[in-house]
Design a protein around this motif. Sequence first.
Motif, PDB file in Angstrom:
ATOM      1  N   PHE A  56       0.840  -1.203   0.000  1.00 46.87           N
ATOM      2  CA  PHE A  56       0.000   0.000   0.000  1.00 46.87           C
ATOM      3  C   PHE A  56       0.878   1.258   0.000  1.00 46.87           C
ATOM      4  O   PHE A  56       0.525   2.291  -0.553  1.00 46.87           O
ATOM      5  N   VAL A  71      -2.557   9.478 -11.726  1.00 47.30           N
ATOM      6  CA  VAL A  71      -3.036  10.572 -10.884  1.00 47.30           C
ATOM      7  C   VAL A  71      -2.082  10.747  -9.708  1.00 47.30           C
ATOM      8  O   VAL A  71      -1.726  11.844  -9.339  1.00 47.30           O
ATOM      9  N   SER A  74       1.331   6.326  -5.364  1.00 48.61           N
ATOM     10  CA  SER A  74       1.217   5.237  -4.392  1.00 48.61           C
ATOM     11  C   SER A  74      -0.174   5.312  -3.787  1.00 48.61           C
ATOM     12  O   SER A  74      -0.809   6.369  -3.811  1.00 48.61           O
ATOM     13  N   CYS A  78      -2.535   9.088  -1.573  1.00 47.01           N
ATOM     14  CA  CYS A  78      -3.905   9.601  -1.590  1.00 47.01           C
ATOM     15  C   CYS A  78      -4.672   9.206  -0.334  1.00 47.01           C
ATOM     16  O   CYS A  78      -5.677   9.817  -0.005  1.00 47.01           O
ATOM     17  N   THR A  89      -4.853  15.401  -3.958  1.00 47.78           N
ATOM     18  CA  THR A  89      -4.826  14.099  -4.626  1.00 47.78           C
ATOM     19  C   THR A  89      -6.221  13.647  -5.024  1.00 47.78           C
ATOM     20  O   THR A  89      -6.461  12.455  -5.232  1.00 47.78           O
ATOM     21  N   ILE A 135     -12.843  13.144  -3.686  1.00 46.07           N
ATOM     22  CA  ILE A 135     -11.745  13.174  -2.722  1.00 46.07           C
ATOM     23  C   ILE A 135     -11.731  11.809  -2.028  1.00 46.07           C
ATOM     24  O   ILE A 135     -12.783  11.183  -1.849  1.00 46.07           O
ATOM     25  N   ASN A 139      -9.976   4.625   4.574  1.00 44.01           N
ATOM     26  CA  ASN A 139      -9.865   3.210   4.223  1.00 44.01           C
ATOM     27  C   ASN A 139     -10.069   2.289   5.408  1.00 44.01           C
ATOM     28  O   ASN A 139      -9.747   1.108   5.344  1.00 44.01           O
ATOM     29  N   LEU A 142     -13.147  -1.132   6.338  1.00 46.15           N
ATOM     30  CA  LEU A 142     -13.835  -1.519   5.110  1.00 46.15           C
ATOM     31  C   LEU A 142     -14.160  -3.009   5.068  1.00 46.15           C
ATOM     32  O   LEU A 142     -15.113  -3.428   4.411  1.00 46.15           O
ATOM     33  N   GLY A 198     -16.729   3.177  -3.144  1.00 46.99           N
ATOM     34  CA  GLY A 198     -16.686   4.405  -3.935  1.00 46.99           C
ATOM     35  C   GLY A 198     -17.883   5.263  -3.564  1.00 46.99           C
ATOM     36  O   GLY A 198     -18.880   4.777  -3.022  1.00 46.99           O
ATOM     37  N   ARG A 199     -17.767   6.535  -3.839  1.00 49.40           N
ATOM     38  CA  ARG A 199     -18.801   7.485  -3.410  1.00 49.40           C
ATOM     39  C   ARG A 199     -20.086   7.326  -4.191  1.00 49.40           C
ATOM     40  O   ARG A 199     -21.141   7.774  -3.765  1.00 49.40           O
ATOM     41  N   LEU A 206     -13.607  -4.966  -2.345  1.00 49.60           N
ATOM     42  CA  LEU A 206     -12.285  -4.356  -2.145  1.00 49.60           C
ATOM     43  C   LEU A 206     -11.269  -4.833  -3.186  1.00 49.60           C
ATOM     44  O   LEU A 206     -10.351  -4.096  -3.557  1.00 49.60           O
ATOM     45  N   GLN A 209     -11.967  -2.709  -6.142  1.00 49.65           N
ATOM     46  CA  GLN A 209     -11.456  -1.353  -5.898  1.00 49.65           C
ATOM     47  C   GLN A 209      -9.940  -1.298  -6.066  1.00 49.65           C
ATOM     48  O   GLN A 209      -9.394  -0.378  -6.662  1.00 49.65           O
ATOM     49  N   ALA A 213      -7.872   0.760  -8.739  1.00 52.97           N
ATOM     50  CA  ALA A 213      -6.984   1.832  -8.253  1.00 52.97           C
ATOM     51  C   ALA A 213      -5.603   1.705  -8.878  1.00 52.97           C
ATOM     52  O   ALA A 213      -5.038   2.685  -9.349  1.00 52.97           O
ATOM     53  N   MET A 218      -2.899   4.858 -10.892  1.00 52.59           N
ATOM     54  CA  MET A 218      -1.436   4.872 -10.965  1.00 52.59           C
ATOM     55  C   MET A 218      -0.889   4.359 -12.308  1.00 52.59           C
ATOM     56  O   MET A 218       0.316   4.393 -12.531  1.00 52.59           O
ATOM     57  N   VAL A 247      -2.835  -6.513  -0.559  1.00 53.06           N
ATOM     58  CA  VAL A 247      -3.444  -5.194  -0.338  1.00 53.06           C
ATOM     59  C   VAL A 247      -4.920  -5.350   0.023  1.00 53.06           C
ATOM     60  O   VAL A 247      -5.426  -4.683   0.934  1.00 53.06           O
TER      61      VAL A 247
END
Lengths: 397, 408
Positions: A56, A71, A74, A78, A89, A135, A139, A142, A198-199, A206, A209, A213, A218, A247
């Motif tokens: 992570f 974006v 690592s 963010c 970020t 934004i 974490n 979860l 996610g929002r 996960l 996600q 991600a 990245m 992760v």
Amino acid sequence: MKAKYTLSIITFGFFIATACEKLLPVSPYENAVLDGTIKDLTTAETAQFLRGDAAFAKVFTANTGLGPLFVSNSCISCHAGDGKGHPSTSLIRFGQTDETGNKFLLLGGPQLQHRAITGFNPENIPSGASQATFIAPSNTGLGFLEAVSDADILALSDPDDKDNDGISGIPNWIELANFLTPKPNAITKNGKYIGRFGRKAGVYNLFNQTVNAYNQDMGIVSAYSPNDTYSKEALDPEVTNAEIADVVHYLQTLKAPIQRSVESTEVKAGKELFVKNQCGACHTPSMKTANSTIQGLNNKTFAAYTDLLMHDMGKDLDDNYTEGSAKTFEWRTTPLWGLGLAKDSQGGKVHLMHDGRAKSIEEAILLHSGEALKSRQKYAALSSKEKQELIKFLESL
Amino acid sequence: MKKTYLFWLFLLGLTQNIFAQIDTTLFRRKPILDSTKMNIDAVYSRPFLQVGRTPLGVGGYAEMNTNFGITDGIGEGFSFQMRRMTLFLGGSLHQKIKFMSEIEFEDGTKEINIEFAAIDFQFNNLFNFRGGIIMNPIGAFNQNHDGPKWEFSDRPISATQMLPATFSNVGMGFYGKKYSKQWVFAYEAYLTNGFDETIIDNGNSRTSLPTAKANKNRFEESSNGQALFTGKIAIRNRKIGEFGLSYMGGVYNKFQDDGFILAPKRALNVFAIDFNTTIKKTKTSIITEWAWVNVDLPNNYAVQYGSKQSGGFVDIVQPVYKKPLLGFPNSTFNIACRIERVDWNVGKFTETGDKIYDEVISIMPAISWRPIPSTVIRFNYRIQKQWDLLGNPPSKTGVFQLGVSSYF
């Protein structure tokens, strides 16, 4: 004479050794930080947690696969301290306005990679695409949210507002990415599954996600998601499946934030106001996990203050961008646990709501509208002492 | 348990006789040079053993320490560190032509570096030519970094993690000195190979000049066909002390390949000032160095990489007990303190207008014993606060170190 010398040296040595203990920084209280594991991990699970923690925090460079478009470099950049993110970020998504899907996939959608390694040009938002800023949410805890059964989530949903409280709440029904297998007892609707991360709740679990991600945030391709965001071509993996599994395990076993000042009378009064003002109708105070192979997540009750459902939040929060079957004005109820620790990961100030536009808890509450209009109005009508109590409660989370 | 463990190690450190006896009649020891020397002289102001009547001089130093540190209540336990062993090998081929080299074995044999290997043509005081592997004279620490000269096991953070400590490169240039009664003026000016793009794309996730040290190709060719300029001027007044001003700069990115322009040229500029003095009355010595780094970044670059950095340190060393002891006529005990600060990312977030952090401050008191001037046993305690990029609550670190460093 000799004995005296020896004695004084020994005394001095002990003095130094004792001083050493006093001079070394102690750990912060467990409830003051988000870092740490859930209870009852086996040693193998703890070891995997540590591997996940390291992955992570791993910084990618052009040499180790970063980009070409990205974006940030690592996960931790963010998600500092595993807490809520900072506006520097945030990421931007664009190109989808309804359930018919994203019309800009060939033009770099859904996510803008506004940075590039040297020698490449970063992306721009194509003209005609509407956009929303996201934004990073925290974490922590979860694993608990992931382990809630679909049936429990649906039980909280009230699409036709049968109880007539003005609050409906519906899941975001999403299509499953091809590398995912649905969980046992998954509930489907027209072949679609319940998204929960996610929002916009546009992500299934996960694992989903994490894979996204790596790829979207990245520019790190994996066996699960091999297509590079720049060339659109499948490339050799830049992260191993084992690292991804580590992760995911790390995210699953990060502890839930621990409430502070539980016994304070102000906090207790605030909690009552929270329920009385209908906040709890969306920010569900208590949920439970289903069966889990991880002991610490198996049939546990927890207090995340979310229902994992989408709610109409009114016009001001409508960014004209969406994911899955959700509407552009709908957002997933943000878990409120860890809210009081938000500033410790956001650089000393808070940046709340999906794009971080609210600079205080009160501002966040006053941005609620749509299904939450009544609730907001109730808050606005509170005496300043009561408002204070409610906010003290939220800060204790 | 932990306490007694520490205590025994402490005793061990005090009493251990680490240097085996050797037959020294073969060698003639040239004395360590006096304290009126300047940083520029550091290459030669080291104790050497001259072998018989040959023009060959050998020397070096080694340093090791024990380390016990804790960050926010969590520690890695206790460890021994063999920091480095450095060999000097030099000689005069002629009265005016000298060769000097410095080979370093770091962390055991994890890294072996030629830090210095240059030929000097000494025409006259004001005008000398130097060519070979040269230590870029940015700041004072880079020039004058021998472990036994310092009261602390750790090198300054600004010198190792902001400026590249012992950054050396192939190149050539001139140096010289001018004396007048109370004053000495010195200059150095070199062109060498230099940096590359890893300084803004690396695993530290911050602009990091030291990352360029990992690129061993720099001894073979410049990463971009451009030379790095390093220059320093220094003045010393016998009463006041020495003041130095240095600059290092050049293009660091690969802007062309095969005649095609890939990117605009991006430059980096480093300025440093340094000062050292010894207060006559109290014998207190003060050594300080501050530096500013400026790096041109591509537009819209990741915020973790800053375009400006600044940092430095102040060492204060106070001899407290200077009397013959245990057969060492010049035995001296010192107390010392180092205060240091580095800001790896000076600036403000465009999104919020708030200050960007990525900073550290550290205070390190020390007690040291120098049985002879070129050997030091030092006990350091460091307390340090480090902020992440966003300025979240800092991590706090405490470290104890007991170390030995000695020329041999």
